[in-house]
Design a protein around this motif. Structure first.
Motif, PDB file in Angstrom:
ATOM      1  N   SER A  80      21.223 -31.394  46.094  1.00 52.02           N
ATOM      2  CA  SER A  80      21.746 -32.233  47.098  1.00 52.02           C
ATOM      3  C   SER A  80      20.783 -32.240  48.244  1.00 52.02           C
ATOM      4  CB  SER A  80      23.204 -31.659  47.705  1.00 52.02           C
ATOM      5  OG  SER A  80      22.874 -30.638  48.352  1.00 52.02           O
ATOM      6  N   GLY A  81      20.062 -31.110  48.322  1.00 49.40           N
ATOM      7  CA  GLY A  81      19.061 -30.920  49.269  1.00 49.40           C
ATOM      8  C   GLY A  81      19.488 -30.180  50.585  1.00 49.40           C
ATOM      9  N   ASP A 297       9.319 -23.332  42.967  1.00 52.49           N
ATOM     10  CA  ASP A 297       9.602 -24.464  43.933  1.00 52.49           C
ATOM     11  C   ASP A 297      10.929 -24.876  43.851  1.00 52.49           C
ATOM     12  OD1 ASP A 297       6.917 -24.348  44.319  1.00 52.49           O
ATOM     13  OD2 ASP A 297       6.191 -25.925  43.108  1.00 52.49           O
TER      14      ASP A 297
ATOM     15  N   ASN B  49       7.201 -29.484  52.838  1.00 49.59           N
ATOM     16  CA  ASN B  49       7.878 -28.245  52.146  1.00 49.59           C
ATOM     17  C   ASN B  49       7.066 -27.221  51.755  1.00 49.59           C
ATOM     18  OD1 ASN B  49       9.813 -30.096  51.545  1.00 49.59           O
ATOM     19  ND2 ASN B  49       9.276 -30.960  49.484  1.00 49.59           N
ATOM     20  N   MET B  52       7.436 -25.113  55.062  1.00 50.17           N
ATOM     21  CA  MET B  52       8.673 -24.382  55.268  1.00 50.17           C
ATOM     22  C   MET B  52       8.966 -23.478  54.178  1.00 50.17           C
ATOM     23  SD  MET B  52       9.991 -25.397  58.150  1.00 50.17           S
ATOM     24  CE  MET B  52      11.550 -24.579  57.750  1.00 50.17           C
ATOM     25  N   ASP B  53       8.034 -23.120  53.335  1.00 48.25           N
ATOM     26  CA  ASP B  53       8.225 -22.325  52.112  1.00 48.25           C
ATOM     27  C   ASP B  53       9.317 -22.894  51.081  1.00 48.25           C
ATOM     28  OD1 ASP B  53       7.982 -20.038  50.415  1.00 48.25           O
ATOM     29  OD2 ASP B  53       9.699 -19.112  51.538  1.00 48.25           O
ATOM     30  N   TYR B  54       9.653 -24.197  51.107  1.00 46.59           N
ATOM     31  CA  TYR B  54      10.543 -24.655  50.114  1.00 46.59           C
ATOM     32  C   TYR B  54       9.554 -24.802  48.766  1.00 46.59           C
ATOM     33  CZ  TYR B  54      13.192 -26.686  53.931  1.00 46.59           C
ATOM     34  OH  TYR B  54      13.896 -26.842  54.884  1.00 46.59           O
ATOM     35  N   ILE B  55       8.340 -25.000  48.899  1.00 46.12           N
ATOM     36  CA  ILE B  55       7.550 -24.737  47.668  1.00 46.12           C
ATOM     37  C   ILE B  55       6.442 -23.962  47.816  1.00 46.12           C
ATOM     38  CG2 ILE B  55       8.335 -26.992  46.631  1.00 46.12           C
ATOM     39  CD1 ILE B  55       5.792 -28.268  47.589  1.00 46.12           C
ATOM     40  N   ILE B  82      13.835 -27.003  61.587  1.00 44.43           N
ATOM     41  CA  ILE B  82      13.518 -27.787  60.738  1.00 44.43           C
ATOM     42  C   ILE B  82      14.575 -28.986  60.572  1.00 44.43           C
ATOM     43  CG2 ILE B  82      14.559 -26.378  59.096  1.00 44.43           C
ATOM     44  CD1 ILE B  82      11.981 -29.067  58.283  1.00 44.43           C
ATOM     45  N   PRO B  84      15.020 -31.394  57.882  1.00 40.60           N
ATOM     46  CA  PRO B  84      14.685 -31.850  56.480  1.00 40.60           C
ATOM     47  C   PRO B  84      14.776 -33.493  56.446  1.00 40.60           C
ATOM     48  CG  PRO B  84      16.817 -30.481  56.308  1.00 40.60           C
ATOM     49  CD  PRO B  84      16.459 -30.663  57.664  1.00 40.60           C
ATOM     50  N   ASP B  85      14.044 -33.826  55.324  1.00 37.35           N
ATOM     51  CA  ASP B  85      14.387 -35.159  54.791  1.00 37.35           C
ATOM     52  C   ASP B  85      15.033 -35.112  53.331  1.00 37.35           C
ATOM     53  OD1 ASP B  85      13.851 -37.953  54.067  1.00 37.35           O
ATOM     54  OD2 ASP B  85      12.076 -37.569  53.105  1.00 37.35           O
ATOM     55  N   ARG B  86      15.767 -36.056  53.184  1.00 32.30           N
ATOM     56  CA  ARG B  86      16.751 -36.076  51.929  1.00 32.30           C
ATOM     57  C   ARG B  86      17.283 -34.831  51.786  1.00 32.30           C
ATOM     58  NH1 ARG B  86      12.589 -38.004  47.158  1.00 32.30           N
ATOM     59  NH2 ARG B  86      11.168 -37.295  48.613  1.00 32.30           N
ATOM     60  N   PHE B  87      18.488 -34.710  52.379  1.00 30.53           N
ATOM     61  CA  PHE B  87      19.311 -33.724  52.395  1.00 30.53           C
ATOM     62  C   PHE B  87      20.665 -34.051  52.307  1.00 30.53           C
ATOM     63  CE2 PHE B  87      19.015 -34.615  56.833  1.00 30.53           C
ATOM     64  CZ  PHE B  87      19.993 -34.521  57.237  1.00 30.53           C
ATOM     65  N   GLU B  88      21.689 -33.261  51.966  1.00 28.57           N
ATOM     66  CA  GLU B  88      23.021 -33.736  52.355  1.00 28.57           C
ATOM     67  C   GLU B  88      23.581 -32.487  53.131  1.00 28.57           C
ATOM     68  OE1 GLU B  88      25.361 -34.177  48.784  1.00 28.57           O
ATOM     69  OE2 GLU B  88      24.079 -35.757  48.085  1.00 28.57           O
ATOM     70  N   THR B  89      24.691 -32.675  53.994  1.00 29.04           N
ATOM     71  CA  THR B  89      25.243 -31.541  54.688  1.00 29.04           C
ATOM     72  C   THR B  89      26.231 -31.203  53.686  1.00 29.04           C
ATOM     73  OG1 THR B  89      26.463 -33.254  55.799  1.00 29.04           O
ATOM     74  CG2 THR B  89      24.633 -32.484  57.063  1.00 29.04           C
ATOM     75  N   TYR B  90      26.936 -30.009  54.396  1.00 31.46           N
ATOM     76  CA  TYR B  90      28.126 -29.337  53.414  1.00 31.46           C
ATOM     77  C   TYR B  90      29.466 -30.056  54.000  1.00 31.46           C
ATOM     78  CZ  TYR B  90      24.590 -25.581  53.145  1.00 31.46           C
ATOM     79  OH  TYR B  90      23.476 -24.990  52.890  1.00 31.46           O
ATOM     80  N   ALA B 141      21.690 -32.729  61.608  1.00 27.66           N
ATOM     81  CA  ALA B 141      20.577 -31.881  61.081  1.00 27.66           C
ATOM     82  C   ALA B 141      19.361 -31.820  62.350  1.00 27.66           C
ATOM     83  CB  ALA B 141      19.822 -32.693  59.909  1.00 27.66           C
ATOM     84  N   MET B 144      20.869 -28.929  64.480  1.00 27.23           N
ATOM     85  CA  MET B 144      20.612 -27.872  63.848  1.00 27.23           C
ATOM     86  C   MET B 144      19.100 -27.086  64.117  1.00 27.23           C
ATOM     87  SD  MET B 144      22.835 -28.475  60.383  1.00 27.23           S
ATOM     88  CE  MET B 144      22.482 -27.015  59.500  1.00 27.23           C
TER      89      MET B 144
END
Lengths: 299, 249
Positions: A80-81, A297, B49, B52-55, B82, B84-90, B141, B144
């Motif tokens: 979901s991101g 990743d 990414n 931000m250490d996502y990758i 941050i 982010p792009d293409r995210f969903e919240t909880y 977002a 946040m």
């Protein structure tokens, strides 16, 4: 002492779990599942039969539900991101995993604790006052077992890239083979390795066979709880293990005391080692998953 | 001298044979508003990414506020916000809970309501995010990302899913944060939105930074008139895919 950095993540996980609808059905289900006095177990344990109910509650339904409540905790956030929020926090990836495990464990313990109290009240009223120490002991070991299951499911969720795969590994592999069917699978494994056939009602007094059986987290859990109950050294359910003390009965539960009667029992078959097995299940898969999770990743 | 907010040296990311980012050398000074532009698939999100250490990178190095973004993630993220792009919240958690997660982890003392007021979401503070529209999620977002007065604000496609009011709001937030002294680094594939807010622009195309500089400097390099837009510059630079090289600001 300041709270650990991952504490807010744990709080979020526990809140999320306790807000999900399914979790509150778990408490009454566990009561119904756990409550089941038998004549022999009452005769052997007396009022402590109530403590046995807690073991049954923790034995099949609980692991299944705990895995169900946890197996998507990371892969879902990854898909979901929303994981981008957690990864963007000042936390190491290992801390994120620890927060997840801690929070989900607390969330899953709540309905189990409710069920335990209800079972204690019902059992106490019907069968008299049980040993509070044994009751609390079995409760605490079950809490540990819950944390172990959450840890395994979180580990699987963290290293997979597909929900289908984590479902197959956890429910097909971990639950079906290692937890539910290990008495059959483990014995087959032993026979395949050693070439010795095993008669379940009269197994050979071979430490290896019993050690293999004890590797299952579910059997390790029951070995420790049977020990607390003062029953024989076995990974079977307390109702079956209680039967073994009855003359003329034999059970296919691989009871160490019965099979090794008159022979020295290998020290690694002591019940305390089962506790170590349980702890290893809690730590090793998560450590391996953390190693991979830290390097991969994630977006 | 203060270390740059962002500094990359030969930063590259490959997925198998596909080069997502090719030896990016980029410096973003502290205090500036940097617009990171390019079409979809140019490598903007890959860059963010990585920062931000996502990758993890295939090769190259980077510093974020002087920290190694992959090995010093705690110190680094403590000072970074941050969006982010293409995210969903909880979905089951309220807007307040979302902010508390960030506030408590960063050990900041922000008031969730005040942050939500800044993004026009204070009315929804107790509502679960599952009920939010895409624009509301984007605003949440953004709120946040503002927690703890970050020294560096990274906004990945912050205009996505926003109506004109939302776009104006992002601009206001960027201006206010810049005023406060924060560095703002944002990506956008909507080239028209950005000339109003950024001090400098970097244009990324097929994994390469093909141009970088202030808007007037980029116009000069491209021999364009003073009313040329970022879009005009982009079209000129990518025409025939000849690389223009970097431009000094």
């Amino acid at each position: 002492m300041a709270l650990p950095r991952w504490f807010p993540v744990a709080r979020k996980e526990a809140t999320t779990l306790l807000k999900s609808k399914g979790i509150w059905i778990l408490a009454p289900l566990l009561v119904v599942w756990g409550y089941g006095p038998t004549y022999i177990s009452w005769d052997t344990l007396g009022p402590d039969v109530t403590v046995g109910f807690v073991q049954v509650a923790g034995s099949l339904l609980l692991p299944l539900c705990v895995l169900l409540l946890t197996y998507r905790s990371i892969i879902q956030e990854r898909t979901s991101g929303s994981l981008k929020f957690l990864l963007g926090l000042p936390l190491t990836r290992t801390e994120i995993l620890i927060g997840k495990v801690f929070g989900r464990s607390v969330g899953a313990v709540v309905p189990f604790a409710v069920a335990t109290v209800v079972l204690g009240v019902i059992g106490g009223v019907k069968f008299g006052l049980f040993s509070p120490l044994r009751f609390i002991g079995v409760f605490l070991v079950t809490v540990l077992y819950i944390a172990v299951l959450v840890s395994v499911a979180t580990a699987a969720s963290a290293v997979t890239t597909s929900t289908v795969r984590v479902t197959a590994v956890l429910f097909g592999g971990f639950f079906l083979l290692l937890t539910l069917g290990w008495k059959i699978v483990g014995v087959r494994l032993y026979s395949a390795v050693t070439g010795n056939p095993v008669n379940p009602l009269d197994p050979p007094a071979d430490g290896l066979l019993f050690a293999i059986l004890r590797l299952s987290p579910g059997r390790a859990y029951r070995t420790v709880t049977n020990w607390i109950l003062g029953l024989a050294n076995s990974g079977g359910q307390y109702t079956s293990v209680a039967t073994v003390l009855y003359p003329g009965h034999s059970v296919n539960e691989y009871v160490v005391d019965a099979v090794f009667s008159g022979q020295p029992v290998p020290p690694y078959l002591h019940e305390s080692i089962a506790l170590v097995v349980l702890l290893l299940w809690g730590v090793v898969p998560l450590a391996l998953a953390s190693y991979r999770f830290n390097r991969g990743d994630l977006a | 001298m203060r270390s740059p907010a962002i500094e990359t040296d030969g930063l590259s990311k490959q997925y198998g044979d596909v080069v997502a980012l090719d030896e990016l050398n980029m410096t973003v000074a502290q205090g500036e508003v940097y617009g990171f532009l390019g079409p979809n698939g140019a490598g903007k999100s890959t860059t963010i990414n990585l920062l931000m250490d996502y990758i993890k990178p295939t090769s190259g190095t980077a510093r974020v506020l002087g920290h190694d973004p992959w090995n010093d993630v705690v110190a680094c993220h403590q000072r970074v916000g941050i969006c982010p792009d293409r995210f969903e919240t909880y979905e089951s958690l309220s807007a307040r809970r979302h902010l508390e997660l960030v506030i408590d982890t960063k050990r900041a003392d922000d008031d969730p309501r005040a942050l939500l007021e800044r993004v026009g979401l204070a009315d929804a503070i107790e509502r679960p995010a599952g009920e939010f529209s895409q624009g509301m999620e984007q605003r949440l977002a953004l709120a946040m990302s503002l927690v703890g007065e970050p020294d560096l604000l990274i906004l990945d496609e912050p205009f996505t899913g926003l109506d004109p009011h939302g776009v104006a709001l992002v601009r206001d937030v960027v201006e206010a944060e810049s005023e406060r002294g924060a560095t703002v680094f944002f990506s956008s594939h909507v080239l028209g939105q950005v000339d109003l807010v950024c001090d400098r622009i970097g244009i990324l195309y097929e994994g390469d930074l093909i141009a970088e500089g202030t808007l007037p400097a980029l116009r000069d390099t491209c021999d364009l008139s003073s009313d040329a837009t970022v879009e005009d510059i982009f079209m000129r630079l990518t025409d025939g895919s000849a690389h223009a090289g970097e431009v000094d600001a």
